[in-house]
Every structure is written in structure tokens, then in C-alpha cells.
Design an enzyme around this catalytic site. Sequence first.
Site, short mmCIF file in Angstrom:
data_model
loop_
_atom_site.label_atom_id
_atom_site.label_comp_id
_atom_site.label_asym_id
_atom_site.label_seq_id
_atom_site.Cartn_x
_atom_site.Cartn_y
_atom_site.Cartn_z
N ASP A 141 0.70 -1.17 -0.06
CA ASP A 141 -0.08 -0.02 0.15
C ASP A 141 0.91 1.44 0.12
OD1 ASP A 141 -2.38 1.47 2.26
OD2 ASP A 141 -2.47 1.43 0.08
N ASP A 169 -3.30 -2.97 -2.26
CA ASP A 169 -4.37 -2.10 -2.28
C ASP A 169 -4.34 -1.20 -3.61
OD1 ASP A 169 -5.18 1.05 -0.68
OD2 ASP A 169 -6.46 -0.36 -1.71
N ASN A 170 -5.51 -0.59 -4.11
CA ASN A 170 -5.27 0.32 -5.26
C ASN A 170 -4.93 -0.05 -6.70
OD1 ASN A 170 -3.84 2.17 -2.92
ND2 ASN A 170 -5.74 2.99 -3.72
N GLU A 199 -11.44 4.40 -1.25
CA GLU A 199 -11.77 4.69 0.15
C GLU A 199 -12.61 6.04 0.22
OE1 GLU A 199 -8.57 3.90 -0.66
OE2 GLU A 199 -7.05 5.46 0.10
O1 LIG Z 1 -0.09 6.51 -3.20
C1 LIG Z 1 -0.83 5.97 -2.78
N1 LIG Z 1 -0.13 4.92 -1.77
C2 LIG Z 1 -1.04 4.11 -1.13
N2 LIG Z 1 -2.43 4.09 -1.22
C3 LIG Z 1 -3.01 5.01 -1.86
C4 LIG Z 1 -4.42 5.18 -2.08
O2 LIG Z 1 -5.08 4.12 -1.14
C5 LIG Z 1 -5.21 5.99 -2.79
F1 LIG Z 1 -6.43 6.08 -2.81
C6 LIG Z 1 -4.41 7.05 -3.68
C7 LIG Z 1 -5.19 8.05 -4.32
C8 LIG Z 1 -5.94 7.41 -5.33
C9 LIG Z 1 -6.86 8.32 -5.96
C10 LIG Z 1 -6.64 9.87 -5.88
F2 LIG Z 1 -7.43 10.71 -6.54
C11 LIG Z 1 -5.75 10.31 -4.71
C12 LIG Z 1 -4.83 9.27 -4.05
C13 LIG Z 1 -2.87 7.05 -3.59
C14 LIG Z 1 -2.06 8.00 -4.37
C15 LIG Z 1 -2.30 7.70 -5.77
C16 LIG Z 1 -1.67 8.68 -6.50
C17 LIG Z 1 -1.01 9.74 -5.87
F3 LIG Z 1 -0.45 10.64 -6.56
C18 LIG Z 1 -1.01 9.91 -4.60
C19 LIG Z 1 -1.44 9.19 -3.84
C20 LIG Z 1 -2.59 5.91 -2.67
MG LIG Z 2 -3.97 2.64 -0.48
#
Ligand SMILES: O=c1[nH]cnc2c(O)c(F)c(-c3ccc(F)cc3)c(-c3ccc(F)cc3)c12
Ligand SMILES: [Mg+2]
Length: 214
Positions: A141, A169-170, A199
Site C-alpha cells: 500500500d 491496495d489500489n 476509500e
Molecule cells: O500513493 C498511494 N499509496 C497508497 N495508497 C493510496 C491510496 O489508497 C489512494 F487512494 C491514492 C489515491 C487515489 C486516487 C486519488 F485521486 C488520490 C490518491 C494513492 C495515491 C495515488 C496517486 C498519488 F499521486 C498520490 C496518492 C495512494
Molecule cells: Mg492505498
Amino acid sequence: TRSTRPQRMLKAVQKNATKGNPESVISAIDYFCKHSEWAMNVGDEKGSILDSVVTEVNPSTVLELGTYCGYSTVRIARLLSPGTKFITLEFNPANVTVARQIIAHAGLQDKVTVVEGSSGDLIPQMKERFGITTFDFIFLDHWKDRYLPDIKLFEECGLLRKGSVLLADNVICPGAPEYLEYVRNSPRYESRYYPAHLEYTTLEDGMEKSVFLG
Ligand SMILES: O=c1[nH]cnc2c(O)c(F)c(-c3ccc(F)cc3)c(-c3ccc(F)cc3)c12
Ligand SMILES: [Mg+2]
């Protein structure tokens, strides 16, 4: 100077959660993210999937990549049997500081070791620094572009055993297509997708569970 989102989340936990009560810490963070500020915790829907996988695996050794503020760290630690070795890696020192305080508020500081550094540097040090042979459960994650290189690093470092479970995750949002392609097409993994949502939103996301076959 202006506080950071993790610092404001910590304040919300210290104000609204009962010390020593992990469930109240989880609820306080989810409430903060739903009603005050969105933050990238795994959240309650995907968190329940995480809970079920951790409970099913009942691991003796656990590694989390990406501590952030410690939300999933608390979710995992609260389910572990006494004596379980649980390590979580976080590269952002400000997040490490917040996470340690949130984990302590939950009373779980003795269950987990928060290590500052990058996964690429720290994974090869797991055996020598922490006396790990293999990990029973790994939660990915941290950063989508590190999922594939890090799973290959686990293989190279001999940190997986037959039956080791990796949960990522993701895998849809923001997405880890190369990782998915690898675990779904490699004969060394049995992979399964758990559909969910990003989330605290209605956007599509999901988690991929992959079992190492040895
Ligand atoms: O980077 C992550 N690490 C772990 N879990 C994450 C997570 O659970 C997320 F929901 C996001 C997310 C997804 C969509 C969005 F719009 C913003 C942030 C990120 C994420 C993705 C891209 C970035 F530039 C910055 C953060 C992460
Ligand atoms: Mg995540």
C-alpha cells in the site's frame, strides 16, 4: 506554520478516540475522512477485506509497505496473535512521526515496528536487521510503481514461502497494471481480485490477493 493533513488526523484521533481502543481509533479516522478531509487510508470497505484476509492467514510474520498514518497498521495489529512479528515501512519521516503516535493511541505500539526508509532499500535488510526468514502476509500500500519491483525483490531475497499471501491496495485506482499482469500470469502465484471502491468515495477500486506457490 500551517499543520499537515496527517497532523490534523492525529489531533482528531487524540480528541475523539479512546486510548487503548483500536476500534475507536479506526472509527475516528474514518469519521475524519468522511466528514472533514479525505485521506488515503485503506478505509472501512477495503479495510474489512484486509481484516478478513489477515484473519484467514493468521500470520506469524507480517510486512506492510506504506504506513502513512497507521490506519491499516492498527487494523492489522489489532487482529494479530501475541508474539507475531509485524514490520511496517514508511519513507516519509513526517508520516512516521504521526503513525507512531496514532499506533500508540490505539495501544498497539508493542505489536509493530515502524521503520523509516524506502522499500527498495529495506526489503533486502529484513533478514539481517529483523531476523525474518519469510513473511506469511504482506500488505502492499505504498506506491503503485514499486509494487512490481518489490514483489520481485521478495522473490530474490527468499522472503516468500509456499503459501505466503500478498494483498495489494489500489490495483484499479490509481492502478498497478504491470503488477496485476505479473501476478495473474505467473505460474508461481494464485491470484484473486476483490472489487471495492476507492476509500470514502464511490469510485471503483479493488485489492488483489496473491498466494505464492513456491
Ligand atoms: O500513493 C498511494 N499509496 C497508497 N495508497 C493510496 C491510496 O489508497 C489512494 F487512494 C491514492 C489515491 C487515489 C486516487 C486519488 F485521486 C488520490 C490518491 C494513492 C495515491 C495515488 C496517486 C498519488 F499521486 C498520490 C496518492 C495512494
Ligand atoms: Mg492505498
